[in-house]
Write an enzyme that holds these catalytic residues in place. Sequence first.
Site, PDB file in Angstrom:
ATOM      1  N   GLU A 121     -28.658  11.579 -49.439  1.00 14.62           N
ATOM      2  CA  GLU A 121     -27.557  12.426 -49.989  1.00 14.62           C
ATOM      3  C   GLU A 121     -27.985  12.943 -49.300  1.00 14.62           C
ATOM      4  OE1 GLU A 121     -25.675  14.940 -51.022  1.00 14.62           O
ATOM      5  OE2 GLU A 121     -26.664  16.488 -51.247  1.00 14.62           O
TER       6      GLU A 121
ATOM      7  N   CYS B 235     -21.414  20.155 -49.147  1.00 11.73           N
ATOM      8  CA  CYS B 235     -21.032  18.591 -48.602  1.00 11.73           C
ATOM      9  C   CYS B 235     -19.632  18.087 -50.107  1.00 11.73           C
ATOM     10  CB  CYS B 235     -22.549  17.635 -49.058  1.00 11.73           C
ATOM     11  SG  CYS B 235     -23.291  17.710 -50.063  1.00 11.73           S
TER      12      CYS B 235
END
Length: 470
Positions: A248, A282
């Site tokens: 991720e 993010c």
Amino acid sequence: MTWPDGLPIGDGWVTTEDATDVVFPYDGSVVARAPLGTPAHAVRALEAALAVGPAMAALPSHARRAALMTAHDALAARREEFERLLVLETGKPLVDCRVEVARTLITLATAAEEVARLHGETVPLDLLPSGEGLVGFWTRRPIGVVVGITGFNYPLLLAAHKIAPAVAAGCPVIVKPAPATPLATLRLVHLLREGGLPPAGVQLVTGDVEVGRTLVEDRRIGAVSFTGSAAAGHAIARAAAPTKVLLELGSNAALVVAADADLEAAADAVVRGGYYASGQACIAVQRVLVEEPVRAEFLALLAARVKNVTVGDPRLPETRVAPLIDAAATDRVLEWITASGAEVVAGGVREGRAITPTVLSGVPDGAAAWDEEIFGPVVCVRAVPGLDAAFEAVNRSRYGLHASVFTRTLATAFTAIDRIEAGGVVVNEVPGFRADNMPYGGVKDSGTGREGPRFAIEELTVTRMAIIRP
């Protein structure tokens, strides 16, 4: 809340020779001394995890579910302590730390619920005459030892997304937190080890890159789950091969504003989604692509709102932007702002240890502030002639985690969902929206595999086919 000294390795807690300061980013004060692990500690944890693997795999469903819910309840009873600790070690505003603890609780509870849904299916084997009379079915089995490596920005939540699915699947797990933010994760592991699991089923090792390399390069593990930068994720994938790796990684999340959008709602979303966690997320809004006819109006609405974003002490409930994790991160973001050559519509200056919420207009392709993940309180706005150009600009990025589009038109919404190359497309909400039970992950340089307990459990199990001739 107190917990044992040292690192939770094997059946107990192992003292370390060295320790490191955990620093409060807001004022540089020392929060605590954290135990510092070594490659030898990593090897010890690996041996213990491998030894306990059969016992973890044999745990009945009720025991795995109960362990997760026991940890959930213990965390819920101490949520304010965890919130305060997260503020101190990450420097994130209190409002964001409260959200992090709430999401961690949901992740633990959802993983506990998924234990009941961990099953297989029967398979018809008589599609060929040779299969007549055979009985076939498959089950899911634990993949083996899981190594979870987490980033600094959401240390408790990211650790929960590694640990909870591994426990639910029956896998031993070793978590390595980011060196700057190990404290909340240490406490979470302590709660889990008190919940009825074999102690070595959940372990934690701190340390530098050599500790991480020792963990991921061991061919006996079943999977590595990493959250962090694309560069670090690629290095881990190379080091761990051929072990299964779930990544991720980063992004530079885009938000498209169509000419027919509710511009005030879109401006609100950019402020809400661009500056939470001081931009250190993010899927924080980084790139905004606005159709040319509404560019000036949208930019004016955005600039007016940015002035009202409170910058300051992350311990205060009204603060929305606080200092970044360290001085190096702050210097880098300011350098990227200057190097972009763009018009600074708002912010872009140092205020104490923080950067004021920044809006840049006209950032070109090739500038790091547009092409890369800035990981700071910076939003870049660009006008586009139409939606085709907007979607093409979104897709030119090497990243593809989440994106969003604001529009009043259903056709535009479905076109965006169809054409944008990302792991998630959000309509009329921030790209940073994440429910922890949904499949979460990216494409391209934003990673491989999916998080969210149901989907992570699938990643951390393997199918075993059974064929019986009665």
